[in-house]
Scaffold this active site. Structure first.
Site, PDB file in Angstrom:
ATOM      1  N   GLY A  45       0.805  -1.214   0.000  1.00  0.00           N
ATOM      2  CA  GLY A  45       0.000   0.000   0.000  1.00  0.00           C
ATOM      3  C   GLY A  45       0.838   1.264   0.000  1.00  0.00           C
ATOM      4  O   GLY A  45       0.367   2.326   0.410  1.00  0.00           O
ATOM      5  N   SER A  65       5.031  -5.403  -2.311  1.00  0.00           N
ATOM      6  CA  SER A  65       5.237  -3.961  -2.460  1.00  0.00           C
ATOM      7  C   SER A  65       5.859  -3.384  -1.177  1.00  0.00           C
ATOM      8  O   SER A  65       6.922  -3.829  -0.761  1.00  0.00           O
ATOM      9  CB  SER A  65       3.912  -3.292  -2.818  1.00  0.00           C
ATOM     10  OG  SER A  65       4.105  -1.948  -3.202  1.00  0.00           O
TER      11      SER A  65
END
Length: 492
Positions: free
Chosen positions: A113, A193
């Site tokens: 995120g 991520s």
């Protein structure tokens, strides 16, 4: 609150007893506290509770603004439930494994995120399908986001609070996962991520690297280093100026959460970037966090096993709805190549244009920035770890979206990993997905992850031979939807 189910699964952790929920052969325990903290403080042990805690429903995520990837990922109702007191994790375990002998390996999930958004309770990341295999206990972890997670003001806030949240969660797993049928000596940390970045940080930090010996890194943004103390302090003071308050802990603790999120957004608007990931609040270089994450990981050699991979069009998730990138001119494209690759930038762009004259500047930017931030650092890590005697298995996830300009983009592999395609029904990037084909690829991807979690080696089950990475003859497993080649191939 006590669960109202007639015969809920029970587990006892070091803070008290939990009552979970059973669904299709999996016991789920949600919203379990692993710590507690005041705003901008490091976490401490959670409070004990009396009676039986209701762990049947997902809890809140940490405060955040809407994701900048919502144009491709859509949204989920879980984002609406936010709290600064979300120091919790979730556990999925095969029914009847709670407290059982012959404990299963443990897969700990750290969501992505961009260091700003996301959350462990989101139904995108539910571990039912993986736990239903009866091959692993699955844990997902919340951690603080944005300024609330990493604001650094010397003498006021310590910085790196989010990293310490994750360390506290891993310590909780080590102490308690046996009560859920998990083996604390066989923990694999898996992140995507920013979650992959935190996983790399945890594996590099002397505070946590001994808490697990293998990791799965999905789309590691390896070009991004922890912030220097000076840079982190400068960003923190800009943040306070945006809030129009002194850099004072007492003042910052009195502000409404919404004001902090608004200031974060304002700070991003005042520091615009072109075809890049915007700067944000990151953990700070210290004795607990080295500057060179990739070099530190590679140097661990045989002490660390990695399964790592990327997608060829990572930045399609960011660029496909950015008109500045979609309308980029030749000069802007060349400048970005030079920023990515230094004095080789012009040569690389010229070569790519000769090889594919039909491609737009957008396409060249998408591939170049994806390579610079994700693919090339991943390859560098694989080479380094392999050279130091460590085991590393590399994949490329090539299954592409039908959404224009997106391709095989950042986050696209997530429902394949968790088997949560229904939870992504509103995601534009999955519009038109051929679900039977996708589920076949998902079965293979999950099999590789579970096998690695069990043994440190993804080989076995229905997969073809997947050699360890070798710098002299690099090999990657390639997951693809092309029916002519099956769901995966292996080549260099």
């Amino acid at each position: 609150m006590t669960s109202q189910l007639p015969n809920p699964p029970r587990a006892i952790c070091d803070s008290g007893e939990l009552a979970g929920a059973t669904h299709h052969g999996v016991d789920a325990f949600f919203d379990i506290p692993y710590g507690t903290a005041q705003r901008f403080a490091l976490p401490s042990a959670p409070q004990r509770w009396q009676g039986v805690r209701d762990a049947t429903r997902p809890g809140p995520v940490f405060p955040q603004a809407p994701s900048r990837l919502s144009a491709v990922m859509g949204d989920t109702q879980g984002f609406s439930h936010q709290s600064e007191d979300a120091f919790t994790l979730n556990v999925w375990t095969p029914t009847s494994r709670t407290g059982a002998n012959n404990a299963l390996p443990v897969l700990v999930w750290i969501h992505g995120g961009g260091w700003l958004t996301g959350g462990a309770p989101l139904d995108w990341y539910h571990g039912d399908a993986l736990a239903r295999s009866a091959r692993a206990v699955v844990v997902s972890v919340n951690y603080r986001l944005g300024a609330l997670g990493n604001l650094y003001l010397p003498g006021q806030t310590p910085g790196s609070m989010a990293l310490h949240d994750l360390i506290a969660a891993l310590q909780w797993v080590g102490r308690n996962i046996g009560a859920f049928g998990g083996d604390a000596s066989r923990i694999t940390v898996c992140g995507q991520s920013a979650g992959a970045w935190y996983t790399a940080a945890l594996a590099s930090s002397p505070l946590s690297r001994d808490l697990f010996s293998q990791a799965i890194l999905l789309s590691l943004p390896g070009s991004i280093a922890p912030q220097t103390p000076d840079d982190a302090e400068s960003l923190g003071r800009q943040f306070c100026a945006m809030l129009n308050v002194p850099a004072d802990l007492g003042t910052l603790r009195q502000l409404p959460t919404a004001a902090l999120l608004d200031a974060q957004a304002g700070l991003a608007r005042t520091n615009p970037v072109f075809a890049d990931i915007p700067p944000t609040f990151l953990p700070t270089i210290s004795d607990a966090l080295p500057e060179d994450l990739i070099g530190t990981l590679a140097a661990r050699g045989p002490a660390l096993r990695l399964l790592i991979g990327t997608l060829p069009d990572e930045m399609g998730a960011f660029f496909s709805h950015d008109n500045r990138v979609k309308e980029a001119n030749d000069a802007d494209t060349l400048a970005r190549y030079q920023a990515c690759f230094g004095h080789h930038g012009a040569q690389r762009l010229a070569l790519r244009r000769r090889r594919a004259p039909e491609l737009r500047n957008y396409d060249h930017l998408n591939r170049a920035v994806s390579d610079a931030i994700f693919r090339e650092p991943t390859q560098r890590l694989a080479r380094g770890l392999s050279s130091a005697g460590g085991d590393c298995f590399v994949y490329e996830f090539r299954y592409a979206s039908a959404m224009p300009d997106v391709g095989a983009c950042h986050c696209f592999e997530l429902p394949f990993l968790f088997g949560t395609f229904p939870a992504w029904a509103q995601a534009p990037m999955f519009s038109g997905l051929h679900l039977p084909q996708a589920m076949s690829v998902a079965a293979d991807f999950q099999a590789a992850v579970l096998r690695f979690t069990e043994t440190g080696d993804p080989n076995g089950d229905r997969l073809p031979s997947w050699p360890r990475y070798n710098g002299k003859a690099p090999i990657a497993m390639k997951f693809d939807q092309a029916p002519s080649t099956g769901t995966f191939t292996v080549d260099d």
